[in-house]
Design an enzyme around this catalytic site. Structure first.
Site, PDB file in Angstrom:
ATOM      1  N   SER A 198       0.803  -1.220   0.000  1.00 34.26           N
ATOM      2  CA  SER A 198       0.000   0.000   0.000  1.00 34.26           C
ATOM      3  C   SER A 198       0.838   1.272   0.000  1.00 34.26           C
ATOM      4  CB  SER A 198      -0.943   0.011   1.209  1.00 34.26           C
ATOM      5  OG  SER A 198      -0.203  -0.112   2.408  1.00 34.26           O
ATOM      6  N   ASP A 254      -0.034   6.292  11.441  1.00 32.45           N
ATOM      7  CA  ASP A 254       0.224   4.865  11.689  1.00 32.45           C
ATOM      8  C   ASP A 254       1.707   4.493  11.571  1.00 32.45           C
ATOM      9  OD1 ASP A 254       0.786   4.697   8.966  1.00 32.45           O
ATOM     10  OD2 ASP A 254      -1.154   3.843   8.460  1.00 32.45           O
ATOM     11  N   HIS A 293       2.327   4.280   6.431  1.00 35.25           N
ATOM     12  CA  HIS A 293       1.908   4.981   5.219  1.00 35.25           C
ATOM     13  C   HIS A 293       2.445   6.400   5.267  1.00 35.25           C
ATOM     14  CE1 HIS A 293      -1.134   1.724   5.704  1.00 35.25           C
ATOM     15  NE2 HIS A 293      -0.783   1.557   4.458  1.00 35.25           N
TER      16      HIS A 293
END
Lengths: 219, 219, 219, 219, 219, 219, 219, 219
Positions: free
Chosen positions: C15, C191, C194
């Site tokens: 991601s 987080d 990311h």
């Protein structure tokens, strides 16, 4: 006019033709033929030639190139058993070369474009009363613009291919060039390809004139 | 560089600047400054000048003309008490004259455009450390295109207005003209106004160079 | 620079790379390459090296571990016939061990991680001009944090694997460690994985520097 | 236990408390109290003290700082005429200083935080049976982390303010510190603030113990 | 307690268990186990027995009858290779006979219910450390209600089947009957089957007590 | 029958009556009267008494109690200038006492219920040809159920109030009690209040019989 | 033709005219004039009279009766300062009497219809170059149909009112009657009022002929 | 009455029957039988014959012609093993000839219509207790309307086919003709086919009378 009572006329092409047509078959109730130039064509036939009951089908596909046209031809065109096929293609073959110059896979040069046209013509002739081609265009007044130059090169490939098979071939560029004497391209369309309502009617009336539509719309 | 530690820099303009900024104030977490050239500016400041903690705010409004700018100025700009104001406006003043030629209400001629600029400048000067103007542009290589001609006329009005008030005025047209030697306009943007990612970085780097950004991005 | 005119450069990863890329292929119009660090890379190449026409493709997959990378490699990478492959993987291999400690099926230890890297390297070498690895990182300033310790262990596995095959391997952890002298981790990302916009540019500039990008972004 | 039959207990706070509570009043059918620690509290009272019919209301507001708490107090708290008020606030006062360090408007320092607490305490005392404060926390095991240091500073301000007014004040940081001996912070929550289900139960059981809940949940 | 460190405990059942669990496997991040009694179980294990790292999976299916349980068993249960299986089934077998009395296809009588239980028990035993059954219930205080009478008949079938195979069987009806001394059924749930939050905690604590959970939740 | 040609009959009530009626006025095309018992009434009048052109309006409000009825009366009822008003209310007055026993604000006891009825009756009488009351009910066969006992208490209050003013008052409980000899309550409705289609027809036919509907529906 | 260069022509009416026009003003880009007969009118003016730059505005309102027309006139019509106003109204005045025969409030008889027309005419005359009325119609071939009889009565009221004020009044019923020799009404429209594409072009061409449009559409 | 206790009665047809029925099988909870005439039938059986427990299933398909009926028969009808089949079909066979006169593919003439009926009858007889046909209709008062003339021709084909096989055949046209003495067709339905609520009850009561329903609805 070249169309007769009950003829089924199928339009194939890219997003210029598609215009939110119905799926899987672009015909019938609830704007089945989409809301672009095919709508203009169907409406004017309905209004002026109601006794002919011409069956209009729009089976175009957004984003299609001439190579996609070959791939889709059996399902979108031949399976419908039309009496006439109208085919406007080539805009995306050229556009991608200019808006995505780094994506070099799948570029369709003018020779491949001509070859793609020949494939669908040969698949179709003998199965229809007529096949009609419409040349790609670019809504741009500057004749030196390289994308316009290239588009005219592809239009010429179509014109010569049509000639070789004896097909009616409808030139659209000069219609837009003429109209651009009164409007800047951005008035017809921000992207210079998708024609908007006025541009759709410009395409439709050239098509209708070319096929022999000879009744007054407003009398 | 002209910005100092903790300065609050507010960007005002139209959809070229707005780019889905946060409402009511375009700042802070979750892409608050939108995803156009203001994002590029903020990101490059964050990466290369982390110790300055520059506070970037994007309070632009999609579709705004210079007249809308006057109407929105108090709420979108002054109420935020910025240290610096950056203003890129005029594209819609010109565009509407070409894409909507039949809608003649609300057309903003070059004099009114200059007047609208003067109104917001006079409201702002004295309340900020600096005000910076950015000239409208048209991503078009044909210098004879009437919309490009008109856009340059408005850009000139801005340049002379800025001069009169001693403001920094950033010219953008030549940046795009230079880039169009390598790409067709449609590669940057289909509509020749909204700049896309590459065009946004072109605007951002011209802005950053103009305000004295002098660290290497990649070293 | 190691990339040449018309080269096709494919990014694979999780991601951190994916970032809403287009499906099925992350390329071309309308933000096809997503809006993470690959966007930064593509934009800076477009702006500074327009004459190279580098073809950027992002075929990463959200949530992928190194085992998913092996499973997806044929379809997402090899079938695209890239000239160069860039691979940033390993974050999820480590993260799941810390955020889902009760889910013990499918845990990928450092040996299996190395084995997964070897599988895709051997499938790729001989078919590309170059393959480049990027090491996983954790945006955390505390060197004693057990997840950071573990992430560095995996990064080391990648570094040694790359060395064995003679591949360029780009270290990212020290870039973030350096930046954390100016910001708390939560300013880059809630987080700590990311990277957000600033973190994406930090990755991009390290990548670009590593491949020999040597033109000024702002001059 | 300090609550009596039919008491109305209102919880105020930020997103840690809110958790999709019903609007305009967070009570009653269909998960009206949201699905965070207030749900845990209500459920355990219902199960273990059914004969008390304690009336739980959650009127917290996502994103609220102590300043927002002051602004919302009249409508969200006093207008409900609660018997007891529970207030968990301060996380956002601290967090914004770390995740948005360039946005310097509206920063709430420890003095202003204390002042905001005093305002709502003085508005409330005399109108309720009791007011209970819950201290902000940071789910982080590193005691040197600057955001944890700052959070503990604010928690101390709350503790001393409570002491001055003789209010029960519930400390939460040590509960999480204890739990982090068994789990990495990312197992409770990716962002180290919003507690998830396990963290919500940790808050709830500390609260319940503090107010004298003395029946076994599982017997 | 009967569960050991790292055990994988899979819950199977109908909508009482499902409660929006994750698909395809109900485990892990983001409320993977749904928000019913399995959530209560997982949360209380996490809080009170963090050192056991019990792996909770919820693979129930809304609307399932005991016949659906047989059909789904291989995919939802066995393929996950659990250490323990917990199975709460039978509510829909009975309910459909009362809420859809005209739909007579697919009615499952008590004999077929017992047979369906035997099929899954025999498929499971030998592959797990334990299998635990939970009896269906009806949240109704009137012992003469025919649906309650029928539900107890099915519960008895389960109890005797469990006995035959030496399985732990957890009775739930008396828990609800006891609670209904304090509340009307409509306070737990409008439909007298789906338990809501309070009812879910009632199921969870009976389950936990039955498996030997022996630490205080609130101390 | 008590209704005459062209009479306008307005139904007021709670969700039993509302059933997705049109807003702001529940009449006319496209299921304006909702799809509950008012639909049954309108349809049967249309089919069997087409020559009367009875004008049916449903202006009920989901969730309304008798206190809400007072608050809404002017706008929902009187402003429509009906010839007849039909009012079914009280279910929520009772239900909230059982499904939300901890929420003690706003409980409406039987005296207040009677008072609320008197307020709307006195506002209405003199302005209409007739006002008709319909008693609240509970779809429950157990006569000892405390919610059924309470509902009958409120029904009695309505009956006596109606008697005092000489109004027609329609009892519904016995209709459902009779039907429950053939079906379990859950076959009509899971929550024992909202009647479903069969229950709506049961209400409608009792209403129609009470107002003198005397033609066969099926002949 | 009666329209001159730059004239602003505003269309007012009900859903036959509205057709998803833009709000608040139905003009300009993106199909601002809707997609009914006003679109046909605008498109044909654009194509055939590009040098006139006629400014078309559609400010009609779905569902409007002649009474709504009076209520909306100031905002929808006069505030726009049009040069010409075109008004097609009356269909809903008649339709509601037939599709909602029980709703007797708000019925507009022919006298009130005439009065409503007079009100807007007198408000408008003196402020515009011309006002043009278009008569309501019913797409029904049976001359004895009572709704067609009634519609013709209202059309006559409009015709005589127009005559009294010397306004151009365009009759549409005979256009549809003529077309129904070739098609059943259901081919134009299922509801016999909303005209569909073919019906919209029929209205447009009658309008255009009436105002002196004298260029061929297809030549 | 011809139906016995526990009989399963399946309705097949087009959108007149479908009315948002449940998929894949139109039965059971939550309005499984749709909200058209089948709902009326089911509700009246439930209310007046509760002891028969008639199992109603609606497996109709929007848009179906008699040819679609043949294609769907095995899956929608036979696989359900009904005791009785009710079939209302033919409306679309006729309608498409009038609303889509240019679409000439797939027109179903009266002979093919009869043939399609015979195919499904022969597949069904011997497997059911009874099969009942319902004739297509057109809600139009003008007996000379060509679509009404044609619809009656198809209804006659059905009637004679039913006679040949000894099936009960229910005529509906005269029911609507009778009702049109009181209402204009547009009051029942704008499109003269889909019956609305009043029309659905008209169909239902004719059906119920035909099958021997002999209890009063309102007594």
């Amino acid at each position: 006019m070249i169309f007769e009572k009950y003829d089924k006329i199928l339009f194939m092409g890219d997003s210029i033709t598609d215009c939110e047509r119905a799926r899987p078959v672009g015909e019938g109730l609830w704007a089945g033929v989409g809301n672009g130039y095919v709508r203009c064509v169907e409406t004017l036939f309905n209004v002026c030639y109601p006794e002919l009951y011409l069956h209009i089908v729009n089976n175009a596909q957004n984003g299609a190139t001439s190579a996609d046209g070959v791939a889709l031809w059996e399902e979108n065109v031949m399976s419908q058993k039309p009496d006439h096929v109208v085919y406007l293609i080539g805009g995306n073959d050229v556009w991608r070369q200019f808006d995505s110059p780094t994506v070099r896979d799948g570029v369709i040069g003018p020779e491949e474009y001509g070859e793609n046209l020949r494939k669908v013509i040969e698949r179709t002739l003998g199965n229809v009363k007529s096949m009609i081609l419409m040349e790609p265009y670019f809504i741009e007044s500057n004749d030196d613009d390289p994308m316009k130059v290239k588009m005219k090169e592809y239009a010429l490939v179509m014109r010569e291919t049509a000639k070789k098979y004896g097909l009616l071939c409808i030139e659209l560029q000069s219609e837009f060039d003429e109209y651009l004497k009164y409007r800047h391209p951005t008035a017809l369309t921000w992207d210079r390809i998708h024609p908007g309502w006025t541009g759709s009617m410009i395409i439709a009336r050239k098509f209708l004139k070319s096929v022999g539509f000879d009744r007054p719309v407003i009398e």
